[in-house]
Structures are given as C-alpha cells and as structure tokens.
Design an enzyme around this catalytic site. Structure first.
Site, mmCIF file in Angstrom:
data_model
loop_
_atom_site.group_PDB
_atom_site.id
_atom_site.type_symbol
_atom_site.label_atom_id
_atom_site.label_comp_id
_atom_site.label_asym_id
_atom_site.label_seq_id
_atom_site.Cartn_x
_atom_site.Cartn_y
_atom_site.Cartn_z
ATOM 1 N N ASP A 132 0.821 -1.212 0.000
ATOM 2 C CA ASP A 132 0.000 0.000 0.000
ATOM 3 C C ASP A 132 0.854 1.260 0.000
ATOM 4 O O ASP A 132 0.515 2.253 -0.623
ATOM 5 C CB ASP A 132 -0.917 0.039 1.229
ATOM 6 C CG ASP A 132 -2.043 -0.981 1.099
ATOM 7 O OD1 ASP A 132 -2.206 -1.527 -0.010
ATOM 8 O OD2 ASP A 132 -2.731 -1.233 2.102
ATOM 9 N N GLU B 103 -13.536 -2.695 14.054
ATOM 10 C CA GLU B 103 -13.258 -4.132 13.913
ATOM 11 C C GLU B 103 -11.775 -4.349 13.668
ATOM 12 O O GLU B 103 -11.083 -3.442 13.210
ATOM 13 C CB GLU B 103 -14.036 -4.697 12.698
ATOM 14 C CG GLU B 103 -15.529 -4.532 12.816
ATOM 15 C CD GLU B 103 -16.263 -4.853 11.504
ATOM 16 O OE1 GLU B 103 -15.720 -5.614 10.682
ATOM 17 O OE2 GLU B 103 -17.376 -4.330 11.330
ATOM 18 N N LYS C 21 -8.803 -5.824 11.457
ATOM 19 C CA LYS C 21 -8.656 -6.090 10.033
ATOM 20 C C LYS C 21 -7.834 -7.376 9.890
ATOM 21 O O LYS C 21 -6.659 -7.414 10.271
ATOM 22 C CB LYS C 21 -7.944 -4.912 9.364
ATOM 23 C CG LYS C 21 -7.868 -4.998 7.875
ATOM 24 C CD LYS C 21 -7.458 -3.635 7.346
ATOM 25 C CE LYS C 21 -7.126 -3.642 5.883
ATOM 26 N NZ LYS C 21 -6.316 -4.715 5.414
ATOM 27 N N ASP D 199 -5.722 -10.170 8.204
ATOM 28 C CA ASP D 199 -4.805 -10.182 7.058
ATOM 29 C C ASP D 199 -4.903 -11.518 6.335
ATOM 30 O O ASP D 199 -4.126 -12.432 6.560
ATOM 31 C CB ASP D 199 -3.378 -9.926 7.539
ATOM 32 C CG ASP D 199 -2.470 -9.537 6.397
ATOM 33 O OD1 ASP D 199 -2.984 -9.316 5.275
ATOM 34 O OD2 ASP D 199 -1.249 -9.452 6.613
ATOM 35 N N TYR E 79 -17.615 -10.514 8.006
ATOM 36 C CA TYR E 79 -17.790 -9.180 8.572
ATOM 37 C C TYR E 79 -18.748 -8.283 7.801
ATOM 38 O O TYR E 79 -18.931 -7.125 8.160
ATOM 39 C CB TYR E 79 -16.444 -8.466 8.716
ATOM 40 C CG TYR E 79 -15.572 -8.542 7.471
ATOM 41 C CD1 TYR E 79 -14.456 -9.360 7.464
ATOM 42 C CD2 TYR E 79 -15.878 -7.821 6.331
ATOM 43 C CE1 TYR E 79 -13.656 -9.452 6.334
ATOM 44 C CE2 TYR E 79 -15.088 -7.911 5.203
ATOM 45 C CZ TYR E 79 -13.977 -8.725 5.206
ATOM 46 O OH TYR E 79 -13.191 -8.822 4.106
ATOM 47 N N LYS F 125 -4.173 1.743 9.364
ATOM 48 C CA LYS F 125 -3.019 0.863 9.210
ATOM 49 C C LYS F 125 -2.075 1.035 10.395
ATOM 50 O O LYS F 125 -1.733 2.161 10.753
ATOM 51 C CB LYS F 125 -2.270 1.231 7.926
ATOM 52 C CG LYS F 125 -3.060 0.922 6.671
ATOM 53 C CD LYS F 125 -3.225 -0.557 6.510
ATOM 54 C CE LYS F 125 -3.480 -0.928 5.076
ATOM 55 N NZ LYS F 125 -2.832 -2.113 4.619
ATOM 56 N N CYS G 87 37.049 0.698 -6.465
ATOM 57 C CA CYS G 87 35.820 -0.035 -6.772
ATOM 58 C C CYS G 87 35.983 -1.514 -6.416
ATOM 59 O O CYS G 87 36.964 -2.135 -6.848
ATOM 60 C CB CYS G 87 35.510 0.111 -8.261
ATOM 61 S SG CYS G 87 34.197 -0.964 -8.842
ATOM 62 N N CYS H 44 36.132 -3.516 -9.992
ATOM 63 C CA CYS H 44 37.192 -3.393 -11.004
ATOM 64 C C CYS H 44 38.453 -2.716 -10.490
ATOM 65 O O CYS H 44 39.431 -2.625 -11.221
ATOM 66 C CB CYS H 44 36.665 -2.625 -12.210
ATOM 67 S SG CYS H 44 36.465 -0.872 -11.851
ATOM 68 N N CYS I 218 32.209 4.605 -9.011
ATOM 69 C CA CYS I 218 33.412 4.110 -9.665
ATOM 70 C C CYS I 218 33.576 4.916 -10.945
ATOM 71 O O CYS I 218 32.646 5.052 -11.733
ATOM 72 C CB CYS I 218 33.233 2.628 -9.972
ATOM 73 S SG CYS I 218 34.407 2.038 -11.192
ATOM 74 N N CYS J 113 34.447 -0.795 -16.255
ATOM 75 C CA CYS J 113 34.070 -1.537 -15.045
ATOM 76 C C CYS J 113 33.017 -2.586 -15.408
ATOM 77 O O CYS J 113 31.980 -2.250 -15.978
ATOM 78 C CB CYS J 113 33.502 -0.581 -14.002
ATOM 79 S SG CYS J 113 32.881 -1.415 -12.536
#
Ligand code: IVH
Length: 671
Positions: free
Chosen positions: A41, A116, A118, A120, A225, A312, A406, A409, A424, A430
């Site tokens: 979400d 209520e 929720k 999942d 529900y 939430k 790096c 490389c 780099c 590279c």
C-alpha cells in the site's frame, strides 16, 4: 521545477511503477508476495500521490490504471452484481479525526462507528440460498472473481446450512491461523518442502489449489464481517455482525461500537499493543459507520467506501545485529551499501539484509559492523536500518569508511560535491557498468550503431567478446556469424555499423563516453568550446565553468573522468581503432538578427517544432540554452510555459511571445 528535481520525480514514478508491477505479478499470478499488504500500500499510495501532483507525467501504462488480479485459469470467473470494494487507509490520529469530522458533517451530528480488527487474509464472497451454501468467490479485481466454492467448502468454520433459511451474500476473510501456519511449516521442513513466507501467502496458495483436498489439509479459517445482500436486511453494522454470528458464521469477537475520537483512538492503542496475542495476523483496524442507511447515502468512490476506512498500524521494527557491511556497484557505477544481518523475523518475513542507502546515511546513523540495529520495512523493496542501539555496541567497532577503489574493477571511487553516491569512475571498463555503457555508447543519440541493442550487448558480454567499449571496433564478422540469432548477413551489418560510427562528430563521441552529467546538450556545448578530446582533457575546472551552461558539478565530473587512468586506456584504444576525436575546423557562427542573443524556449509554439525553432535561432546568429541563467538574454514563451518562464520573470529577463520571435527573425506578420 528544476530539471534535476523533475528527473528525480519522474525516475521515482518509474521505479514505483516497476516495483508495483513486479509485486502485482508475485501476488496475483504467482501467489508468492514478498511484501505485506501494508508495504505494498505504501508503494501504491506514493505513486498515486505523485500522479495526482504531476498528472502530466503519469505513465500511460501506470499500474494504478489497471487493478491487478486477473482471474486465474482453472477457476470459473464469477461476475459480481455489486463491485467488491477495497478500503482507503488512515495512518494517524489526525487522519482519523478528519474522517470522523467528515462523517459527522454528513450526518449533521455525532455518529457511532463499528470498530473491527482487520484480518490479514483473502477476501471471499459467500452466497447462501434459502440457508444453504451455494458458492464462494475470491475478490479478483472487484468486478470478476474466481469461483473457489469447492475449496471454501473444506473450511471447517464455514457453516454449510444456516440457522435461518435466508438468501444472503456475505463477505469475509479466509486466513491461516498463526498456530496452523507454524505447524504447517514445521511439517514442511520435516518433509523437505519449501516453507511459506507468512500466513497470508500460505492462505492465498491454499485457497487457489486445484485439488480441494490439498486445501482441506492446510486447515484454513474464516471470519465474516459484512452482509452484502440479504432477504432480511439489517440497518446497522453491529446488527449485521450479530446476525452473522446468530446464523452460524464465524465472526471475530473483538469488534466494538464506539463514538468520538477518544473512544476510537483507545481502540487503536489497545490493538496496536494487543495484536501480538491474537492467533491471526492483523495489519490494522477497520472503522465503519454503524448506521448503514447513512452509509448508503454517503456512498462509495470507485474503489472504496467513503463511510469506512482501514487504520493501518505503523510498520514493525525488529532488533538484530549487523554481520557485515557490503557494497554493490550499480549500473551507473554508484556504490550502494547494504547491511548483512543476523536473520530476524519482521512483519511476517525473515530478513537478512537491509539497505543503508548511501554514505551520508551510514555516517548519520554511525552504523558499524557488529552493531545492534533496528530494521524496518518501509516502502522500498528491501528493509532499511532505522537506528543503532548504542547501548549494545560491542567493544572494538570502528566507523565504516567507503573504500577509494571499486570493489568490482579496482577503479577509483569518488563522489561529486553535493551528490549522495560514491561512484566508480571507470565508466567504460568496469564490468558492473559495462552493459549500460555499451548500450549507451551504441544508442541513437550517441554513436548510433544500428543493431547494437540490449540483446546484442548481452550476447557479446555472455560470449566474453568485449571488455570495454573500444573492444567493439575489434569485432569481426567471423566472430559474430556463429553466434545465436546472427549468421553472416547480420554479422556483416553490425561490423559495418560499428565501423561507420568511427566518423561520428566529436560531440556524439563525447556524449557516448557516458561521463556523468554530460548529456546530449552539454556534450554539444563542450564540443563547441573544446573542439578535440585533447583540448577538453586539458581544460581546467575554471576553463570548463567559463562555458555557458557548465556549472561546477559538470566541470568536476569531467575532470574526474579524465583523472581516472582506466578511462585513458579505453580512450587510447578508441583512438587506435580510428574513432574520430576532434571536429574539422568550423565555419564562423552565422551572423544575423539574433547575433549575441542567448535564448531559452519554453512551452509549445504554434509555428515551430522544438528542433525547428532552435535551428532558426542558430541560423539567425543566436544561441539556444537549455535553462534560464543570468546569461540568458530572453525567454521565448509558447503555450503552457514551464517553470523557465517563472525563473525568467524572477530574474527580470525579457520574455518574448512567438510573434515577437517571428518578427525578430524577419517573419513579421506570421510566416
Ligand atoms: S470491510 C466495503 N472489514 O481488508 C467493505 N474488510 O484493505 C470493505 N478486511 O479487501 C471491507 N478485515 O479483504 C472489512 N473487518 C474487516 C476486514 C476487512 C479484513 C480486508 C478486506 C479488504 C481489505 C481492505
């Protein structure tokens, strides 16, 4: 909006769209989600927010334009008479207070809510005729679902016959109890089967089994529900829940009728703490207007009711220890640090890596190898480190320092002023960057090598035929012809296209080198001022910034590029391959009515395309710049001008209409 900011926003929209598409696929097509609903979400909400704020950049194929959940093959489709809606989300007390205020304004006074938990799991729509179970469907896209009657019929909680012979359509949630989930995974581990990541995934997979006996073996549960339709309707949600329970449906017992912000907030606080004790996973709460007549009057948006909201819970955090901090090199050379963690459970999944984003964040958090850290799942795909638990820091830890080489490389690693990422500098050699470098090098605006698309690049890399961009010029038709999808004709063609690219103008080569911040336009300007590679390479930072449109960041980036010896090695190979690295002496710029003018064009013009207007300005002796600066002498504004117009006005720079430009070009009275 400034160009870099626009790019950042568009880039973010693109990445969000990709991530959402990927997770839709995992969820709907494969039944193997990697994100909790809450995390998903967050992605959707962020993209929706950006699409609202910048509708002009919304992708034509935005995943928000299409609801996921194609009906899967193997289950008959079920078309719903009334759409099966989803819920909009609330995240904090303020948003909850707003929602209550909106409902009270609609009602013209105080209103009661049904609060209520929720659950999942997965929404199912159940149909009973004269008290007998006849059908169950998944929600699908809300318009068409899948017929899962036989599977749902195996769920022990489901009443086969109701206490009253009503005809009723009910909505509920199929879920897997935590205790069942643990037992199921123990059993699977024992028999060597892959484990389920979390109860929700397990429930989704179990509900969509083609063999109902497999579903039965999983031990799914159900809570109902909502009464969607009934031969004996109810007027209040609390009454609906009582009626459902009376008829024999399983109803989650912790619902509560509440009124006023304080009462609703108490419910939030109680379950934010209390949810750990439940035998099912809950990712939030649902607040519904209790008065269903009023709810009907208030109505729904296209996707969700206006009279009910999900609250939430904030993302969960977990405490664990950092084993190591590792760096990966991205396609454009950026070094991204990741913490490798002692595995820990977080929001339903096992987590063993977390993003540290960049050097600034590592420094701000002061994360060290061996530290105890809190990790959290945010909107991103991989969890992130939120903070260090200093009280647990073991002795002997040292601050993390970025390497100056790096890890892939050995090229030099540096950071441009003001940028978060270390990069780099070996952009053309590279291995981590080579694929992008080759694709960019051959692209139309760069060396324009026809036939050097992504697939060919992948093939060349797979076969080990190129190790840097200069190796392209060593390829022979004999080498290419035997490769998959090639053959002698295509091989000759590609070799010829590569050979022809040797003659591209110097500005194109410069763009093709892929120097950071040197886009097409900047490459043209630089090539104009420094007509050969030698001259550009010899230019100091000051000489570079003296060029209009070249700021200190670009200058620094160009200097860094030429300071990396690995880049010189590739440039030398390019030279030996006969690639043109300078322009022929140029004719003096055109003289005309716009000599000395530096113009910026914004908005849509009636008489010109963008290329045409630029060509006309240059032909009249003027110059065209991409952005407004103090050096700009005028801005030409067409229809729907962008922020460039505002900036011009702020700097007091004259603004011309298209008619005025035409007049100056000598086309007075419109061409
Ligand atoms: S009411 C119009 N109540 O949460 C009625 N939904 O994020 C809309 N869910 O798709 C649904 N428990 O699958 C409602 N007590 C509950 C719920 C609940 C879980 C699910 C449902 C919905 C999702 C929305």
């Amino acid at each position: 909006m400034a160009e870099p900011q626009r790019e950042a926003v568009q880039g973010r929209m693109q990445r969000l769209a990709e991530a959402i598409r990927y997770h839709n696929h995992l969820y709907y097509d494969l039944d193997q989600p990697e994100l909790s609903d809450q995390e998903y979400d967050l992605l959707v909400e962020e993209l929706a927010r950006l699409e609202r704020a910048y509708p002009e950049w919304a992708l034509p194929d935005s995943p928000l334009g299409q609801v996921g959940g194609r009906a899967q093959e193997g289950f008959r489709p079920v078309h719903f008479a009334e759409p099966v809606l989803s819920l909009s989300n609330l995240h904090d007390r303020e948003e909850l207070a707003d929602f209550i205020r909106r409902m009270e304004a609609e009602a013209g006074g105080p209103v009661a809510f049904c609060a209520e938990l929720k659950i999942d799991g997965l929404s199912v729509i159940l149909n009973y005729e004269a008290g007998r179970f006849v059908r169950a469907a998944t929600r699908g896209d809300g318009i068409t679902g899948e017929d899962v009657t036989l599977n749902v019929a195996t769920i022990a909680d489901l009443p086969a016959v109701l206490r009253d012979p009503v005809t009723i359509e009910v909505r509920g949630e199929v879920y897997l109890a935590r205790s069942r989930f643990e037992a199921l995974n123990r059993e699977r581990a024992r028999t060597g089967l892959p484990l389920f990541a979390n109860p929700r995934n397990a429930a989704a997979g179990s509900l969509r089994q083609l063999d109902p006996e497999v579903t039965r073996g999983r031990g799914l549960s159900l809570y109902c529900y909502e009464i969607r339709a009934c031969s004996e309707p109810v007027t209040h949600q609390h009454e609906a829940l009582e009626r459902l329970a009376f008829l024999g449906f399983p109803v989650e017992p912790h619902w509560q009728r509440c009124q006023g912000l304080d009462a609703l907030w108490d419910y939030v606080l109680r379950w934010q703490q209390g949810r750990a004790e439940l035998d099912f996973e809950t990712d939030g709460l649902v607040f519904k207007l209790d008065d269903l007549m009023l709810a009907r009057r208030i109505g729904n948006t296209q996707k969700a009711p206006r009279w009910a909201m999900a609250f939430k819970f904030p993302p969960e955090e977990a405490l664990t220890q950092v084993r190591r901090i590792v760096l990966s090199v991205g396609r454009t050379g950026s070094l991204t640090p990741t913490a490798e963690l002692e595995p820990v459970r977080l929001a339903g999944t096992q987590v063993s890596r977390a993003s540290l984003h960049n050097a600034d964040i590592i420094q701000a958090l002061d994360v060290r190898e061996g530290d105890w850290v809190y990790v959290r799942k945010a909107g991103e795909i991989i969890p992130e480190v939120v903070r260090v638990e200093r009280s647990l820091r073991p002795p002997g830890t040292v601050p993390f320092v970025f390497p100056d080489r790096c890890p892939v490389c050995g090229g030099e690693v540096r950071r441009l002023p003001g940028e978060a990422a270390y990069r780099c500098l070996n952009t053309m050699g590279c291995p981590a960057q080579l694929r992008e470098a080759l694709i960019h090098f051959g692209s139309r605006a760069a060396m324009d090598i026809e036939g050097l698309g992504e697939r060919t690049v992948d093939l060349l890399l797979d076969q080990g035929l190129v190790h840097d961009v200069a190796d392209l010029y060593r390829l022979t038709a004999e080498q290419l012809a035997p490769l998959p999808r090639f053959g002698p004709v295509l091989a000759e063609k590609l070799v010829a296209a590569i050979a022809a690219s040797r003659e591209r103008p110097w500005a194109r080569l410069l763009y093709a080198l892929g120097i950071r911040l040197v886009g097409e336009k900047v490459a043209q300007v630089l090539a104009q001022h420094f007509p050969s590679l030698e001259q550009l390479a010899a230019a100091s930072r000051e000489a570079l910034t003296a060029v209009p449109e070249v700021g200190p960041k670009i200058a620094e980036s160009v200097r860094q590029f030429f300071e990396e010896p690995r880049n010189w090695a590739v440039l030398e190979k390019l030279r030996q391959a006969g690639v043109k690295m300078a322009d022929e002496p140029r004719a003096a710029p055109a003289q005309g009515p716009l000599t000395g003018q530096v113009l910026v064009v914004t908005g849509t013009l009636q008489h010109f395309t963008r290329q045409a207007v630029e060509a006309a300005i240059v032909a009249a002796g003027g110059r065209v710049a991409a952005s407004v600066s103090r050096r700009t002498t005028a801005v030409v504004a067409g229809d729907n001008p962008g922020s460039k117009l505002e900036r011009a006005q702020a700097l007091g720079i004259p603004v011309w209409t298209e008619a005025e430009l035409l007049e100056k070009l000598g086309h007075g009275g419109y061409a």
